[in-house]
Design a protein around this motif. Structure first.
Motif, PDB file in Angstrom:
ATOM      1  N   GLY A   5       0.730  -1.240   0.047  1.00 42.45           N
ATOM      2  CA  GLY A   5       0.142   0.120   0.104  1.00 42.45           C
ATOM      3  C   GLY A   5       0.785   1.281  -0.018  1.00 42.45           C
ATOM      4  O   GLY A   5       0.588   2.268  -0.805  1.00 42.45           O
ATOM      5  N   LYS A   6       1.892   1.027   0.726  1.00 44.83           N
ATOM      6  CA  LYS A   6       2.719   2.419   0.938  1.00 44.83           C
ATOM      7  C   LYS A   6       3.377   2.507  -0.431  1.00 44.83           C
ATOM      8  O   LYS A   6       3.719   3.823  -0.911  1.00 44.83           O
ATOM      9  CB  LYS A   6       3.737   2.439   2.021  1.00 44.83           C
ATOM     10  CG  LYS A   6       3.245   2.780   3.374  1.00 44.83           C
ATOM     11  CD  LYS A   6       4.004   2.742   4.484  1.00 44.83           C
ATOM     12  CE  LYS A   6       3.452   2.697   5.997  1.00 44.83           C
ATOM     13  NZ  LYS A   6       4.525   2.936   6.895  1.00 44.83           N
ATOM     14  N   LYS A   8       2.361   1.780  -3.323  1.00 48.04           N
ATOM     15  CA  LYS A   8       1.276   2.440  -4.316  1.00 48.04           C
ATOM     16  C   LYS A   8       1.304   3.836  -4.163  1.00 48.04           C
ATOM     17  O   LYS A   8       0.824   4.501  -5.258  1.00 48.04           O
ATOM     18  CB  LYS A   8       0.163   1.509  -4.295  1.00 48.04           C
ATOM     19  CG  LYS A   8       0.426   0.118  -4.782  1.00 48.04           C
ATOM     20  CD  LYS A   8      -1.110  -0.609  -4.940  1.00 48.04           C
ATOM     21  CE  LYS A   8      -1.041  -1.920  -5.515  1.00 48.04           C
ATOM     22  NZ  LYS A   8      -2.135  -2.802  -5.462  1.00 48.04           N
ATOM     23  N   ARG A   9       0.940   4.125  -2.864  1.00 46.27           N
ATOM     24  CA  ARG A   9       0.625   5.659  -2.703  1.00 46.27           C
ATOM     25  C   ARG A   9       1.972   6.570  -3.096  1.00 46.27           C
ATOM     26  O   ARG A   9       1.876   7.539  -3.568  1.00 46.27           O
ATOM     27  CB  ARG A   9       0.602   5.694  -1.159  1.00 46.27           C
ATOM     28  CG  ARG A   9      -0.854   5.716  -0.664  1.00 46.27           C
ATOM     29  CD  ARG A   9      -1.131   6.041   0.724  1.00 46.27           C
ATOM     30  NE  ARG A   9       0.000   5.662   1.717  1.00 46.27           N
ATOM     31  CZ  ARG A   9      -0.195   4.742   2.658  1.00 46.27           C
ATOM     32  NH1 ARG A   9      -1.479   3.928   2.143  1.00 46.27           N
ATOM     33  NH2 ARG A   9       0.545   4.253   3.278  1.00 46.27           N
ATOM     34  N   ARG A  12       1.631   6.462  -7.201  1.00 45.74           N
ATOM     35  CA  ARG A  12       0.613   7.521  -7.280  1.00 45.74           C
ATOM     36  C   ARG A  12       1.083   8.847  -7.228  1.00 45.74           C
ATOM     37  O   ARG A  12       0.800  10.087  -8.109  1.00 45.74           O
ATOM     38  CB  ARG A  12      -0.708   7.214  -6.588  1.00 45.74           C
ATOM     39  CG  ARG A  12      -1.335   5.928  -6.746  1.00 45.74           C
ATOM     40  CD  ARG A  12      -2.930   6.038  -6.455  1.00 45.74           C
ATOM     41  NE  ARG A  12      -2.860   6.160  -4.814  1.00 45.74           N
ATOM     42  CZ  ARG A  12      -2.935   5.144  -4.264  1.00 45.74           C
ATOM     43  NH1 ARG A  12      -3.008   3.769  -4.493  1.00 45.74           N
ATOM     44  NH2 ARG A  12      -3.076   5.292  -2.713  1.00 45.74           N
ATOM     45  N   ALA A  13       1.869   9.437  -6.219  1.00 45.42           N
ATOM     46  CA  ALA A  13       2.175  10.700  -5.762  1.00 45.42           C
ATOM     47  C   ALA A  13       3.237  10.986  -7.161  1.00 45.42           C
ATOM     48  O   ALA A  13       3.229  12.126  -7.741  1.00 45.42           O
ATOM     49  CB  ALA A  13       3.041  10.654  -4.586  1.00 45.42           C
ATOM     50  N   GLN A  76      -2.947   2.321 -10.331  1.00 46.22           N
ATOM     51  CA  GLN A  76      -4.081   3.105 -10.212  1.00 46.22           C
ATOM     52  C   GLN A  76      -4.928   3.264 -11.453  1.00 46.22           C
ATOM     53  O   GLN A  76      -4.413   3.385 -12.553  1.00 46.22           O
ATOM     54  CB  GLN A  76      -3.695   4.647  -9.622  1.00 46.22           C
ATOM     55  CG  GLN A  76      -4.766   5.539  -9.332  1.00 46.22           C
ATOM     56  CD  GLN A  76      -4.769   6.766  -8.677  1.00 46.22           C
ATOM     57  OE1 GLN A  76      -3.421   7.263  -9.382  1.00 46.22           O
ATOM     58  NE2 GLN A  76      -5.166   7.392  -7.974  1.00 46.22           N
TER      59      GLN A  76
END
Length: 103
Positions: A5-6, A8-9, A12-13, A76
């Motif tokens: 999850g981290k 992917k975040r 995305r950023a 995403q």
């Protein structure tokens, strides 16, 4: 590399400022298009793909086509735009994937 999850975040950023460099149009999905996508991901590691309005492909179909048989990961999906990530085969171009691995 399976993304958490981290990670992917973070990706995305990083993709927030990118413009889509690939598009799916009326020609649809072909193996040649996928080979070009793979080549671009080897150079950049993170790209956006846009599905044009005249395409007969849905977002889910595109995700299945890309993920089937490749190591490309969909980070995403927003509307008709997908963010894709792949670790580069060239070790000199792995700056982004090295940062992701440290997260």
């Amino acid at each position: 590399m399976q993304l958490r999850g981290k990670q992917k975040r973070f990706l995305r950023a990083q993709a927030n400022h990118l413009q889509p460099i690939f598009a799916v149009g009326k020609e649809g999905l072909t193996d040649q298009w996928l080979a070009q996508l793979n080549g671009a991901l080897d150079r950049r590691e993170l790209i956006k793909v846009n599905i044009l309005q005249n395409a007969d492909v849905t977002t889910a179909e595109l995700k299945d086509f890309i993920e089937r048989g490749t190591d490309i990961q969909v980070v995403q999906s927003i509307g008709r735009v997908l963010v894709l990530f792949k670790v580069s085969a060239n070790k000199d171009r792995r700056e982004l994937s090295d940062r992701v691995a440290r997260i």
